[in-house]
Design an enzyme around this catalytic site. Structure first.
Site, PDB file in Angstrom:
ATOM      1  N   GLU A   1       0.945  -1.253  -0.368  1.00 25.66           N
ATOM      2  CA  GLU A   1      -0.216   0.105  -0.105  1.00 25.66           C
ATOM      3  C   GLU A   1       0.668   1.048  -0.227  1.00 25.66           C
ATOM      4  OE1 GLU A   1      -3.037   2.157   3.419  1.00 25.66           O
ATOM      5  OE2 GLU A   1      -2.259   0.395   3.262  1.00 25.66           O
TER       6      GLU A   1
ATOM      7  N   ASP B   1      -1.031  -1.451   5.827  1.00 32.97           N
ATOM      8  CA  ASP B   1      -1.162  -1.112   7.184  1.00 32.97           C
ATOM      9  C   ASP B   1      -2.239  -0.994   7.856  1.00 32.97           C
ATOM     10  OD1 ASP B   1       0.433   0.438   5.816  1.00 32.97           O
ATOM     11  OD2 ASP B   1      -0.931   2.518   6.241  1.00 32.97           O
TER      12      ASP B   1
ATOM     13  N   ASP C   1      -4.170  -0.925  10.147  1.00 34.96           N
ATOM     14  CA  ASP C   1      -5.744   0.232  11.180  1.00 34.96           C
ATOM     15  C   ASP C   1      -7.166  -0.387   9.739  1.00 34.96           C
ATOM     16  OD1 ASP C   1      -4.510   1.068   7.658  1.00 34.96           O
ATOM     17  OD2 ASP C   1      -3.963   3.165   8.783  1.00 34.96           O
TER      18      ASP C   1
ATOM     19  N   ASP D   1      -7.829   1.106   7.467  1.00 31.81           N
ATOM     20  CA  ASP D   1      -7.325   2.014   5.781  1.00 31.81           C
ATOM     21  C   ASP D   1      -7.134   1.065   4.852  1.00 31.81           C
ATOM     22  OD1 ASP D   1      -9.026   4.076   4.788  1.00 31.81           O
ATOM     23  OD2 ASP D   1      -7.079   6.084   5.499  1.00 31.81           O
TER      24      ASP D   1
END
Length: 646
Positions: A434, A512, A514, A516
């Site tokens: 990402e 990541d 998280d 997102d």
């Protein structure tokens, strides 16, 4: 003594003749596929298959499956009960023969069972062989009979332990920890999905699943009851409830063609993906086969004939393809075959040629009647077919762009790809990372010999909501295709993926830790599931698991992957530790990323598998589709412990 004489003699005595149960224990993967999570759950399916066979023969309408507190499994049915009288050939009770002899059972006697789901499987004797303990209780002939086993061997002869007017069979087994070393813990959700599926495929049967390891808010054991009166018609509604319907009715039929029981249900939605699910004797044939070929043939010929006769295709400048008739279609085909012949890599592709014409005739008759009786629906379907054909022509041009070499790249590979030097694809892995920042760190931290890096810019296209040509026009998706080296397939079979030239046998999604990052993971998985399912089925797709925390105290440093692990490390360090929360991969330096997430010696990769294709199909359409209420309900239910793998 000579060197020759010193060598261990290789003679007839050296050959191990492993019989039956011994062979199952030595080579369990040959019988149940693997000894991981999938194989563990397969044991339950095999025992339940026996009860389903009784139901299909008309002798059973209730099945109970219980996950006990110790992770053992109990199954009960109200069938006839396994025979307990003396088996003339073996000289012991028929129950003991069924439980301890491979290939034994009533389903090989055509007078007992016309069709059988278990024939494709391995039987309850294999479950017995792979259990540290198994107890069989049979209610039959006015008595209760019992026998116990350890690792497939009988502990005592079949004996009567009481009297009862009921009939049925109860089996309780404990998976052998020496065989299932990865885990012996059963997943309630996995079993629930399969029991739900079986209830739809065998209407009228009531299947109850109870988990004695967990209780609900009322203090009662977690339990669900699955029962369907309409069979596949209800199954289709369940699968498609997250999509916007094109027509309000489910098109369905049930009957017998050429001596083969055929059941079909289908519906059209406003989406762009084709969702076909097929079953033979309750077995999910995810590789398809002759029954699916028959469905496609019947669907295409009947719809094309209707569309031609209606004049709705007169102004169309190009030919309609078979694919066009299946865009936005969700369908289930279920057949019962007395002697199924399976082929394909995982033996889930039906090969019986006589099934093709039986299903084709059934579908043709069903559709002809429906289209005549529902002219408005028929018009909606044909209009959608026309739009699909126009989009396909646009997609063909976009597909050509994917296959062409990118002038900005070297050797036809994407310019952003940092390739590895190893030429053997089985040793190579590519990380889909990402963002450019994390991609840069990954390039510095990787082992250039076998690890390649492909940075992805932001969130890729949500393919669940996109027309096919838009998917192939998307820059990031084009880069994924080109980097992997796979071809998209022909115009007539646009979803067929040729893995012969796959450049990396490990495709690792690294995002990541998280919200997102999880969203991007799901977008990539949705793309793989819809357009590269063969990649997942081949075991090539993985998800990297970067740590959430770095805990330091003095010279000591430890990584933690969740809050519980972080707290445990702090306790070990007796407090006073500093904690760094990683918001993204870019916050790690190259050495940290290598140590925690990329180094094969220490990293944890989660392999993406499809245990239940129909459930995966439903979840992807719910999470990534247009319908908001089902998604909200799912998130509210799973907000605390959501952990979705395909």
């Amino acid at each position: 003594m000579s060197e020759e004489a010193n060598k261990k003699k290789y003679s007839a005595d050296s050959i191990q003749a492993l019989e039956g149960m011994e062979h199952v224990r030595m080579r369990p993967s040959m019988y149940i596929g693997d000894v991981g999570v999938r194989g563990l759950h397969h044991l339950v399916y095999e025992v339940v298959d026996n009860s389903i066979d009784e139901a299909m023969a008309g002798h059973c309408d209730r099945i109970d499956v219980i996950i006990n507190e110790d992770n053992s499994i109990t199954t009960k049915d109200n069938g006839r009960g396994i025979p307990v009288d003396l088996h003339k050939k073996e000289g012991v009770s028929a129950l003991e023969v069924v439980m301890t002899k491979i290939g034994a059972g009533g389903k090989f006697d055509k007078d007992s069972y016309k069709v059988s789901g278990g024939l494709h499987g391995v039987g309850v004797s294999c479950v017995n062989a792979l259990s540290s303990h198994l107890k069989a209780t049979v209610y039959r002939d006015g008595k209760i009979w019992e026998q116990e086993y350890e690792r497939g061997k009988t502990l005592y002869p079949v004996k009567s332990v009481g009297e009862s007017d009921e009939t049925g069979t109860i089996v309780t087994f404990v998976p052998d920890e020496t065989i299932f070393t990865q885990t012996t813990e059963y997943s309630y959700e996995t079993l629930a999905n399969r029991m739900r599926e079986l209830s739809y495929l065998n209407k009228g049967i009531t299947i109850t699943l109870t988990d004695k390891r967990n209780k609900d808010e009322k203090g009662e054991f977690i339990s669900e009851t699955f029962h369907s009166e309409e069979g596949l018609k209800e199954f289709i509604k369940f699968l498609d409830d997250t999509r916007e319907p094109l027509i309000q009715n489910v098109i369905s039929m049930e009957g017998e063609k050429n001596g083969i029981p055929v059941e079909v249900a289908m519906v059209y939605n406003t989406g762009y993906t084709e969702n076909l699910h097929s079953y033979v004797n309750n077995i999910n044939t995810h590789e398809g086969g002759t029954h699916l070929s028959g469905f496609r043939r019947g669907l295409t010929s009947t719809l094309k004939k209707y569309a031609d006769n209606s004049g709705m295709l007169d102004k169309l400048k190009f030919e309609i393809s078979g694919d066009d008739f299946r865009e936005g279609l969700t369908a289930i085909v279920s057949v019962k075959v007395a002697e199924p012949q399976f082929e394909g890599q995982t033996k889930t592709k039906l090969g019986n040629r006589e099934v093709t014409s039986a299903v084709s005739q059934a579908v043709s008759e069903m559709l002809t009647i429906y289209l005549e009786e529902h002219p408005d629906d028929a018009k909606q379907i044909v209009e959608k077919v026309k739009l699909a054909a126009q989009a396909r022509h646009a997609a063909a041009k976009a597909r050509e762009l994917v296959q062409r070499k990118n002038p900005m790249s070297v050797g036809g590979l994407p310019g952003k790809l940092s390739d590895c030097s190893e030429q053997d694809p089985t040793k190579c892995e590519v990380f889909l990372v990402e963002g450019d920042s994390a991609g840069g760190t990954a390039k510095q931290g990787r082992d250039r010999n076998f690890q390649a890096i492909l940075p992805l810019r932001g969130k890729i296209l949500n393919v669940e909501k996109a027309m096919q040509h838009k998917v192939f026009e998307n820059e990031e998706i084009k880069n994924i295709y080109t980097a992997l080296g796979v071809t998209i397939g022909t115009e007539d079979d646009s979803k067929a993926l040729n893995l012969d030239k796959l450049r990396y046998h490990k495709v690792v999604i690294m995002c990541d830790a998280d919200v997102d990052g999880s969203h991007i993971e799901t977008l990539i998985l949705t793309f793989f599931f819809r357009y590269m399912r063969e990649l997942i089925e081949g075991g090539h797709v993985y998800i990297a698991t970067p740590p959430l925390y770095l805990v330091k105290k003095g010279n000591k440093k430890r990584y933690a992957w969740d809050d519980k692990e972080r707290d445990a490390i702090i306790a070990e360090m007796n407090g006073g530790a500093s904690i760094q929360r990683y918001k993204g991969l870019g916050e790690m330096n190259a050495e940290q990323l290598w140590d925690t997430t990329m180094n094969p010696e220490f990293r944890t990769l989660r392999q993406v598998t499809i245990d239940n294709a129909t459930e995966a199909d439903r979840i992807f359409s719910m999470l990534m589709g247009d319908e908001v209420p089902p998604r909200r309900e799912f998130i509210e239910k799973n907000a605390v412990y959501a952990n979705i793998d395909a």
